[in-house]
Design an enzyme around this catalytic site. Structure first.
Site, PDB file in Angstrom:
ATOM      1  N   ARG A  23       0.817  -1.222   0.000  1.00  0.00           N
ATOM      2  CA  ARG A  23       0.000   0.000   0.000  1.00  0.00           C
ATOM      3  C   ARG A  23       0.844   1.262   0.000  1.00  0.00           C
ATOM      4  NH1 ARG A  23      -2.909  -1.102   5.458  1.00  0.00           N
ATOM      5  NH2 ARG A  23      -0.777  -1.788   5.826  1.00  0.00           N
ATOM      6  N   GLN A  46       1.867  25.124  18.827  1.00  0.00           N
ATOM      7  CA  GLN A  46       1.365  25.631  17.550  1.00  0.00           C
ATOM      8  C   GLN A  46       1.893  24.773  16.415  1.00  0.00           C
ATOM      9  OE1 GLN A  46       1.379  30.441  18.366  1.00  0.00           O
ATOM     10  NE2 GLN A  46       2.442  29.711  16.612  1.00  0.00           N
ATOM     11  N   ASN A  48       2.525  25.765  12.452  1.00  0.00           N
ATOM     12  CA  ASN A  48       2.486  26.844  11.471  1.00  0.00           C
ATOM     13  C   ASN A  48       2.702  26.268  10.075  1.00  0.00           C
ATOM     14  OD1 ASN A  48       2.340  28.588  13.685  1.00  0.00           O
ATOM     15  ND2 ASN A  48       4.551  28.772  13.781  1.00  0.00           N
ATOM     16  N   ARG A  59      12.538  33.132   3.299  1.00  0.00           N
ATOM     17  CA  ARG A  59      11.902  33.475   4.580  1.00  0.00           C
ATOM     18  C   ARG A  59      12.939  33.320   5.682  1.00  0.00           C
ATOM     19  NH1 ARG A  59       6.040  33.657   4.625  1.00  0.00           N
ATOM     20  NH2 ARG A  59       5.235  32.951   2.633  1.00  0.00           N
ATOM     21  N   HIS A  62      14.536  34.021  11.338  1.00  0.00           N
ATOM     22  CA  HIS A  62      13.633  34.403  12.416  1.00  0.00           C
ATOM     23  C   HIS A  62      13.963  33.630  13.689  1.00  0.00           C
ATOM     24  CE1 HIS A  62      10.612  35.098   8.944  1.00  0.00           C
ATOM     25  NE2 HIS A  62      11.370  36.163   9.114  1.00  0.00           N
ATOM     26  N   LYS A  72      11.667  24.523  17.105  1.00  0.00           N
ATOM     27  CA  LYS A  72      10.846  24.346  15.908  1.00  0.00           C
ATOM     28  C   LYS A  72      11.215  23.021  15.262  1.00  0.00           C
ATOM     29  CE  LYS A  72      11.076  29.233  14.627  1.00  0.00           C
ATOM     30  NZ  LYS A  72      11.542  30.164  13.600  1.00  0.00           N
ATOM     31  N   TYR A 132       5.686  23.806  10.526  1.00  0.00           N
ATOM     32  CA  TYR A 132       6.530  23.972  11.713  1.00  0.00           C
ATOM     33  C   TYR A 132       5.704  23.553  12.914  1.00  0.00           C
ATOM     34  CZ  TYR A 132       8.609  27.971   9.075  1.00  0.00           C
ATOM     35  OH  TYR A 132       9.174  28.811   8.162  1.00  0.00           O
ATOM     36  N   GLU A 143       9.947  38.819  18.702  1.00  0.00           N
ATOM     37  CA  GLU A 143      10.490  38.415  17.404  1.00  0.00           C
ATOM     38  C   GLU A 143      11.743  39.214  17.054  1.00  0.00           C
ATOM     39  OE1 GLU A 143       9.160  37.742  12.780  1.00  0.00           O
ATOM     40  OE2 GLU A 143       8.171  39.329  13.920  1.00  0.00           O
ATOM     41  N   LYS A 167      10.658  43.250   5.552  1.00  0.00           N
ATOM     42  CA  LYS A 167      11.181  43.018   6.906  1.00  0.00           C
ATOM     43  C   LYS A 167      12.429  42.140   6.854  1.00  0.00           C
ATOM     44  CE  LYS A 167       9.012  40.202   9.734  1.00  0.00           C
ATOM     45  NZ  LYS A 167       8.054  39.628  10.690  1.00  0.00           N
ATOM     46  N   ASP A 168      12.374  41.030   6.115  1.00  0.00           N
ATOM     47  CA  ASP A 168      13.520  40.124   6.049  1.00  0.00           C
ATOM     48  C   ASP A 168      14.691  40.738   5.274  1.00  0.00           C
ATOM     49  OD1 ASP A 168      12.242  38.257   7.585  1.00  0.00           O
ATOM     50  OD2 ASP A 168      11.676  36.968   5.909  1.00  0.00           O
TER      51      ASP A 168
END
Length: 188
Positions: A23, A46, A48, A59, A62, A72, A132, A143, A167-168
């Site tokens: 399978r 969380q 994400n 990205r 962070h 993470k 994540y 942050e 921002k990045d």
């Protein structure tokens, strides 16, 4: 789950322990008990999802500062990313070192990014999606970030970012926290 230590203390690659038949296969992608057995944080608060429409979307980097630092566990579930983990823990023997890995839907690999480390990725395909699992709630005031091409780290990317947030793109140059502490102590 198969846990593989990396050169960065507390960072792991995990591989699936596949139980296959005609399978397909079945495997555990997360297990609180197995993380605990390896001395790793097993608290998750969380999940994400990062969907990225275009190849070469960048990205990161962070991270969150104390007391909101987060572990993470990243997995690419569609497409592929060039992921970079950056050690920002001043007391770590690998402070300011980084490691890179390709995470893809095809290789099922996950990367555990420990507290005090920053993470960034560059997509290698259109329509790439990363999940994540995170140990701390997102706290906007905690942050922080590091610019993807900050000269303090000399990270080589497989391509120039085609898509990146303002921002990045505009995080300030990183200041070595140990050097800052020495300067402050010498001035007192």
């Amino acid at each position: 789950m198969i846990f593989n230590e990396t050169p960065i203390a507390g960072a792991y690659f995990t591989e699936l322990e596949k139980h296959a038949d005609e399978r397909g296969f079945f495997a555990r992608g997360w297990c609180s008990r197995e993380f605990s057995d390896h001395g790793l944080n097993n608290r998750l608060v969380q999940m994400n999802i990062s969907f990225n429409r275009y190849k070469h979307t960048l990205r990161g980097f962070h991270y969150q500062v104390a007391p909101y630092q987060e572990d993470k566990l990243l997995r690419c579930i569609r497409g592929a990313v060039h992921d970079v983990l950056l050690d920002l823990r001043p007391d770590s023997p690998t402070y300011m070192h980084h490691l890179t890995v390709e995470l893809s839907a095809a290789n099922y690999r996950t990367l555990l990014v420990p507290k005090g480390c920053a993470n960034a990725f560059l997509t290698l395909q259109d329509d790439t999606e990363v999940t994540y699992l995170v140990s701390e709630f997102y706290t906007p005031t905690a942050e922080r970030g590091i610019r993807w091409n900050d000269p303090a780290f000399g990270i080589r990317w497989p391509a120039e970012p085609a898509v990146i947030s303002a921002k990045d793109r505009n995080w300030p140059d990183f200041v070595d926290q140990r050097a800052d502490a020495l300067v402050t102590a010498n001035q007192e």
